[in-house]
Design an enzyme around this catalytic site. Structure first.
Site, PDB file in Angstrom:
ATOM      1  N   TYR A 222      -8.749   5.781   1.181  1.00 46.83           N
ATOM      2  CA  TYR A 222      -7.505   6.211   0.524  1.00 46.83           C
ATOM      3  C   TYR A 222      -7.206   7.699   0.703  1.00 46.83           C
ATOM      4  O   TYR A 222      -6.059   8.119   0.561  1.00 46.83           O
ATOM      5  CB  TYR A 222      -7.558   5.914  -0.981  1.00 46.83           C
ATOM      6  CG  TYR A 222      -7.440   4.447  -1.339  1.00 46.83           C
ATOM      7  CD1 TYR A 222      -6.895   3.521  -0.450  1.00 46.83           C
ATOM      8  CD2 TYR A 222      -7.860   3.985  -2.580  1.00 46.83           C
ATOM      9  CE1 TYR A 222      -6.786   2.177  -0.796  1.00 46.83           C
ATOM     10  CE2 TYR A 222      -7.756   2.648  -2.931  1.00 46.83           C
ATOM     11  CZ  TYR A 222      -7.218   1.746  -2.037  1.00 46.83           C
ATOM     12  OH  TYR A 222      -7.096   0.433  -2.387  1.00 46.83           O
ATOM     13  N   LEU A 223      -8.251   8.493   0.952  1.00 48.13           N
ATOM     14  CA  LEU A 223      -8.010   9.931   1.114  1.00 48.13           C
ATOM     15  C   LEU A 223      -6.934  10.177   2.175  1.00 48.13           C
ATOM     16  O   LEU A 223      -6.109  11.080   2.042  1.00 48.13           O
ATOM     17  CB  LEU A 223      -9.294  10.661   1.520  1.00 48.13           C
ATOM     18  CG  LEU A 223     -10.175  11.214   0.395  1.00 48.13           C
ATOM     19  CD1 LEU A 223     -10.421  10.217  -0.703  1.00 48.13           C
ATOM     20  CD2 LEU A 223     -11.492  11.734   0.938  1.00 48.13           C
TER      21      LEU A 223
ATOM     22  N   GLY B 277       0.835  -1.207   0.000  1.00 47.94           N
ATOM     23  CA  GLY B 277       0.000   0.000   0.000  1.00 47.94           C
ATOM     24  C   GLY B 277       0.865   1.249   0.000  1.00 47.94           C
ATOM     25  O   GLY B 277       1.818   1.351   0.752  1.00 47.94           O
TER      26      GLY B 277
ATOM     27  N   GLY C 289      -6.019   0.843   9.556  1.00 45.71           N
ATOM     28  CA  GLY C 289      -5.294   0.147  10.624  1.00 45.71           C
ATOM     29  C   GLY C 289      -6.017  -1.123  11.008  1.00 45.71           C
ATOM     30  O   GLY C 289      -6.700  -1.165  12.018  1.00 45.71           O
TER      31      GLY C 289
ATOM     32  N   THR D 260       5.272   2.415   5.733  1.00 39.04           N
ATOM     33  CA  THR D 260       3.921   1.903   5.913  1.00 39.04           C
ATOM     34  C   THR D 260       3.106   2.851   6.770  1.00 39.04           C
ATOM     35  O   THR D 260       3.584   3.343   7.783  1.00 39.04           O
ATOM     36  CB  THR D 260       3.875   0.496   6.553  1.00 39.04           C
ATOM     37  OG1 THR D 260       2.519   0.208   6.919  1.00 39.04           O
ATOM     38  CG2 THR D 260       4.716   0.399   7.821  1.00 39.04           C
ATOM     39  N   VAL D 261       1.887   3.121   6.327  1.00 37.27           N
ATOM     40  CA  VAL D 261       1.007   3.976   7.131  1.00 37.27           C
ATOM     41  C   VAL D 261       0.627   3.278   8.437  1.00 37.27           C
ATOM     42  O   VAL D 261       0.206   3.918   9.383  1.00 37.27           O
ATOM     43  CB  VAL D 261      -0.287   4.375   6.380  1.00 37.27           C
ATOM     44  CG1 VAL D 261       0.046   5.237   5.178  1.00 37.27           C
ATOM     45  CG2 VAL D 261      -1.115   3.166   5.987  1.00 37.27           C
ATOM     46  N   ASP D 262       0.772   1.945   8.469  1.00 38.08           N
ATOM     47  CA  ASP D 262       0.328   1.188   9.640  1.00 38.08           C
ATOM     48  C   ASP D 262       1.229   1.350  10.856  1.00 38.08           C
ATOM     49  O   ASP D 262       0.851   0.984  11.963  1.00 38.08           O
ATOM     50  CB  ASP D 262       0.199  -0.294   9.282  1.00 38.08           C
ATOM     51  CG  ASP D 262      -0.908  -0.540   8.280  1.00 38.08           C
ATOM     52  OD1 ASP D 262      -1.870   0.245   8.264  1.00 38.08           O
ATOM     53  OD2 ASP D 262      -0.810  -1.503   7.491  1.00 38.08           O
TER      54      ASP D 262
END
Lengths: 420, 420
Positions: free
Chosen positions: A296-297, A13, A190, A141-143
């Protein structure tokens, strides 16, 4: 040192700052004569397997510089996890074949936990298959679930987006609650860890300020307790703002979003945690509600990126190249937070063997005892990660993002490789 | 001219720039000795009916100035439409009673179509009930459906948020579509008119760029045609970005979001247009999808407000006061677009008798013949409205919004007024 080319690929992602890492890799590589050029994989590792290589040195300097403020994966990313050497040897042989054909000696893989694992395997090829390649993992990673690094580049910007949006939507609901919406639910990313949901807590700087309730995947959802808290909150403040992780789940592990509801045609209801919670609240308490799903924003929102996050993302890309030039392999540059009240950080490194496939959860002491908010410790951890703004340039009211020429390198191998 | 106080109230759904209008009203009023003070209604017109008046002159100048960059309704808004004089005379008598008690001679009502109607009625009280009051309507609505004015303050900022978000999410999907999400659906506000959905079209600056499909309330939804276009788009570009108005409806007028789906418990499925479309696409075409519902995030997003919109919002507030001082009543200051290639505007005025209860729809020639995108004419209309950035100040990574003391004026009337 003989001149070798480098291969860079984006994996999993995307984030609003992964291209800042690409920018760091490419700009740093240009400082070294030992690096011929940097080839980027078209759509991640698939680009290597398919011999679809983009010559990043064919882009002009301004375009490469603009990657720093361009969200998403400019070279294309992919969700594709390479199996073990035993399970799919052909794939690794193909990689080596492509690397050989294009004289690639450095492998920079920009991704999360899965790609750290792939990167480790590639580094092992060097020994098992006798082809010299240095493999460095560039964290993203955004996570925020990568171990060793204090935070994952990509996370700080999502955290900022969610904190800012929660503050803004909270003001909206506060001003309307007398006659209209009483409960607002914002669903955030998340699935496994509550880092992003937790970051919403930054919006609240005084008791009673939104968000009033945060739902974490780490804390089992208890409907009765949740309803009681929502009701209490509406009675006390006139409204209630809930931020819910998409991974919010019941004690038995079922996700709220997959609660088995069916629509009129017998399809499993698509859910989403936010509409599911909103319906529950309406049914149980009767309050007027609104809900939003940022999806996704949140991870694409380069317009409100954290300047700290952009710096981190650039720095890990840059460091990956410097470390390769120092002869390192099978490592990941990481963010090290220094001791002290003022936020300071530097780049460290972690061995990939210990990074791969480990997920870092929110520590329990970052979540308040009642499970509905973040603690002071979490606040101290999160706050520096969203600090600073790093606005992209605008034209005609819209952010101007890099647009690549994507000059493909001529293929040297015969035939197509079939991806399994 | 005798000294009189002014009353200002916010009405209906808030926007990210309605407080900029409040700022305009208050700062302009301070220039006139004829105005004693500006009282703001606590929660809109309810504040007048309940005699809950906030003394805006008790706030310090810096706080009032900060309203210019603070989203939502700082004094509280409400959804409350006053009935006709015949239907609820007591309410109007109460208004006059409160105005008399606090020596209020100017009424500034900041809202959309419904409040223009209320404002007109208040101006008529002046004659029918013999109490002199000048009533000026300050336009505001994200829906952009007010007549006379070229655009409604509040709309430009939502338009910018949606165009920026569509561009960013579009890059995200483009970079992942090879192995992951192929169709992304973003649901936006605008139950009756497609202005907000249309603004998403600004994100596309060249053929093939997202959004690929826009769904307007003005164009009947034809499932077969829509599916064919989605499929065509995925086959041509590898992915498809859809922006759908919450008001998207079938030929027979049914909203997609209220399509009668029931969950396992027999409740009407909450829907939302985005998840409804996403399920359809999955069922019909089998593509992996993601969807987002921006909801309040879009109208609260002061962090990405349009500078032009902020200027408009401030200007209509300021002009309302100047026009009152010129002796005007029953009018609405409006934005007049001047002729010529370069965007220029000035403040004009419209009679409330012709503004009240009229909804301005998207002209058919702003929508392409196939009904799926905007035309060049629409582009020319929209583009200047999102021009310019007007960032709020930040501290610790978060925007700093005005926080009012809210000093309530001592009540002079006995008892509470029961709102019907």
């Amino acid at each position: 040192m003989t001149k070798k080319n480098a291969f860079y690929a984006q994996s999993g992602g995307v984030t609003s700052v992964i291209n800042a890492s690409a920018c760091g890799v490419i700009q740093a590589a240009k400082q070294y004569d030992q690096i011929g050029t940097v080839y980027a994989g078209n759509n991640g590792i698939l680009g290597a397997l398919r011999e679809e290589l983009i010559d990043t040195y064919a882009e002009d300097d301004a375009t490469i510089a603009a990657l720093r403020h361009t969200p998403s994966g400019a070279f294309g990313s992919c969700r594709y996890k390479m199996k073990s050497l035993e399970a799919n040897k052909a794939e690794y042989e193909r990689l080596i074949e492509v690397f050989k054909a294009h004289d690639i000696g450095y492998f920079f893989y920009n991704g999360g936990g899965d790609s750290a694992d792939t990167c480790l395997k590639v580094s092992q090829l060097s020994e098992t298959m006798g082809y010299p390649i240095q493999a460095i993992h560039v964290p993203k990673t955004v996570d925020n679930d990568l171990p060793f690094t204090d935070n994952s580049p990509g996370f700080g910007s999502v955290a900022k987006y969610i904190a800012v949006s929660t503050r803004e939507a909270g003001l909206d609901v506060a001003s309307m609650c007398e006659t209209s919406t009483k409960v607002f639910v914002l669903e955030v990313m998340g699935r496994h860890a509550g880092w992003i949901a937790g970051a919403a807590g930054l919006a609240s700087e005084a008791a009673g300020q939104p968000p009033h309730i945060i739902l974490f995947p780490e804390i089992a959802f208890d409907k009765a307790r949740f309803m009681a808290r929502v009701d209490e909150c509406v009675k006390e403040h006139g409204f209630c703002v809930v931020v819910a992780s998409e991974g919010t789940r019941y004690e038995d592990g079922r996700f709220l979003a997959d609660a088995g509801n069916k629509d009129a045609f017998g399809h499993t209801q698509l859910g989403g945690v936010a509409p599911t919670l909103a319906t529950m609240i309406k049914d149980e308490l009767g309050y007027k509600y609104h809900w939003a799903v940022a999806d996704y924003l949140q991870r694409a929102a380069r317009h409100i990126a954290s300047a700290t996050d952009v710096e981190h993302a650039y720095a890990v890309g840059e460091a990956a190249v410097h470390k390769a030039m120092e002869g390192k392999t099978a490592i990941m540059p990481c963010i090290v937070r220094e001791e002290g009240e003022e936020y300071r950080w530097h780049i460290g490194e972690a061995p990939l063997s210990e990074v791969a496939n480990v997920e870092e959860m929110m520590p329990r002491d970052y979540i308040t005892e009642d499970g509905f908010h973040i603690t002071e410790a979490a606040y101290k951890y999160f706050a520096p990660l969203i600090a600073g703004e790093d606005y992209p340039p605008y034209k005609n009211g819209l952010p101007q993002y890099a647009s690549l020429k994507k000059v493909f390198v001529e293929k040297k191998l015969d035939g197509d490789f079939a991806i399994k």
